[in-house]
Design an enzyme around this catalytic site. Structure first.
Site, PDB file in Angstrom:
ATOM      1  N   GLY A  37       0.839  -1.206   0.000  1.00 13.85           N
ATOM      2  CA  GLY A  37       0.000   0.000   0.000  1.00 13.85           C
ATOM      3  C   GLY A  37       0.861   1.237   0.000  1.00 13.85           C
ATOM      4  N   ASN A  38       0.261   2.371   0.296  1.00 18.10           N
ATOM      5  CA  ASN A  38       1.043   3.605   0.418  1.00 18.10           C
ATOM      6  C   ASN A  38       0.377   4.517   1.439  1.00 18.10           C
ATOM      7  OD1 ASN A  38      -0.861   5.468  -1.042  1.00 18.10           O
ATOM      8  ND2 ASN A  38      -0.438   4.007  -2.694  1.00 18.10           N
TER       9      ASN A  38
END
Ligand code: CTP
Length: 399
Positions: free
Chosen positions: A208-209
């Site tokens: 993810g980020n």
């Protein structure tokens, strides 16, 4: 429009100070809450007792109370306000505001106020026409303040000319017009992507980020408030939004975001692609949790995700507007311009991670907009809702 609005009314030493009493009554009638800050000279023209009785709140004049030493926080007052109105504003107060001479509570409050400020000058015609006053007003305008021009008429000096403070009814009208919602996006339908995407590695892990979704949600709110019908396609975020004109669709992966966005795109007038879409996903997703003992070293093979922006750019019809984002760390304008061309965007919103207060997880952002004609506009650091308004203003100009 003024119902529930918090208004600081600044009163200064002019004969027009008596009109402040009418102003307070009108504002309160409209549902606003009013707190009065008065300069020492203002008290010579109208009593704090009159103003506090009408506003239902203590009138603030000194930095602290002589009676019990209570500190009057101009910072708190500035933060409380939805707007500050200085009416009447004398030449002296205007000069102090323009030059930051913070020698009374009204000026310190003005300097601490983050809300829009309206100034209604009141003075003799020659004082108003003097280049000093005009330059000070010009300076205040350049800081983003709103000047409510005085009217022509008979003045306290019995001369006739421009300098009479605008009538309270008209001042209230100006404030109402300012707070009335813009409805310039009525009949427009806009799709917005927001947040990160999660690319599954196994049932408990993902790539993810740090995207929080705040910018995309702010854009959705501004578009809906301005009358647009919004489809907000969001990756996993902690944001909530409740607006009759916003349809929220939650997705997790870039593939899901791609499918939903491509599906709605033919029905919309614009797409704003604010999501931080993962560029890659694991080539193989394990159906069972990958165990630590299974190998000494774990290698993840990644394959590219489809580019939603570029895919929309390839099928965009005339009249449809496509807006992208670019978060860069170096050679910002060059990289952003390259993305604008590659993805066939109408304009791109550039954030630089080198700017303080910009980027992921902040409540603020500092952007530049580069459009397809090569025009670059730089904006100040602002709250994300205000940044969203700037972006939507640009979008509206393209229609
Ligand atoms: N974007 C998208 N789909 C993707 C990747 C990006 O729609 N799979 C959109 C983003 O929402 C953004 C714009 O494209 O509006 C630019 O995203 P960015 O990640 O900066 O661009 P990339 O083309 O992925 O370039 P980079 O190599 O800098 O990651």
């Amino acid at each position: 429009m003024l119902d529930g609005k918090n208004i600081i009314l600044g009163v200064t030493g002019s004969i027009a100070a008596y009109k402040a009493a009418y102003l307070i009554r009108l504002l309160i009638k409209k549902g606003a809450k009013v707190k009065v800050v008065i300069t020492p000279a203002g008290k010579e023209f109208i009593t704090p007792l009159t103003l506090s009785t009408l506003s239902n709140a203590p009138v603030i004049s000194d930095f602290f109370s002589n009676r019990d030493g209570t500190w009057n926080s101009h910072v708190d007052l500035g933060l409380w306000a939805d707007t500050m109105l200085i009416a009447p504003a004398t030449a002296s107060t205007i000069g102090k505001m323009a030059n930051g001479i913070a020698d009374n509570m009204l000026i310190t409050t003005y300097l601490s106020c983050k809300a829009p400020v309206f100034i209604a000058p009141a003075m003799d015609l020659d004082m108003f026409a003097h280049p000093t006053t005009q330059q000070n007003l010009e300076r205040l305008r350049s800081f983003g303040n709103h000047i409510i021009e005085p009217a022509e008429g008979e003045l306290a000096s019995h001369l006739t000319g421009k300098g009479r403070m605008e009538e309270p009814e008209n001042i209230v009208r100006v404030l109402e017009a300012f707070f009335s919602p813009k409805e310039d996006l009525q009949k427009k339908k806009i799709v917005i992507t927001a947040g990160p995407t999660y690319e599954k590695i196994d049932p408990v892990r993902f790539i993810g980020n740090y995207s929080s979704g705040k910018m995309g949600f702010a854009l959705a709110k501004v578009c809906a408030d301005r009358g647009a019908e919004v489809v907000l396609i969001t990756g996993p975020v902690n944001q909530t939004i409740d607006h009759p004109k916003i349809k929220r669709v939650d997705v997790e992966s870039a593939d899901q975001m791609y499918e939903v966005t491509m599906n709605v795109f033919p029905t919309v007038d614009a797409a704003i692609l604010c999501a931080a879409v993962a560029d890659f996903k694991p080539a193989v997703r394990s159906d069972e949790k990958i165990k630590r003992e299974s190998s000494n070293e774990l290698c993840l093979r990644l394959t590219p995700n489809r580019d939603i922006a570029a895919s929309l750019g390839a099928i965009k019809k005339s009249g449809q507007v496509l807006v992208g984002f670019a978060l860069e760390t170096n050679d910002e304008e060059r990289h952003a311009t390259d993305k604008l061309r590659r993805k066939n965007l109408d304009f791109i919103v550039l954030n630089s991670l080198r700017e303080q207060g910009a980027g992921f997880r902040c409540d603020t952002n500092k952007i530049s907009i580069i459009d397809k004609f090569g025009v670059v506009t730089h904006f100040d650091l602002k709250q994300k809702l205000d940044v969203a308004s700037d972006i939507v203003d640009k979008l509206a100009t393209l229609w």
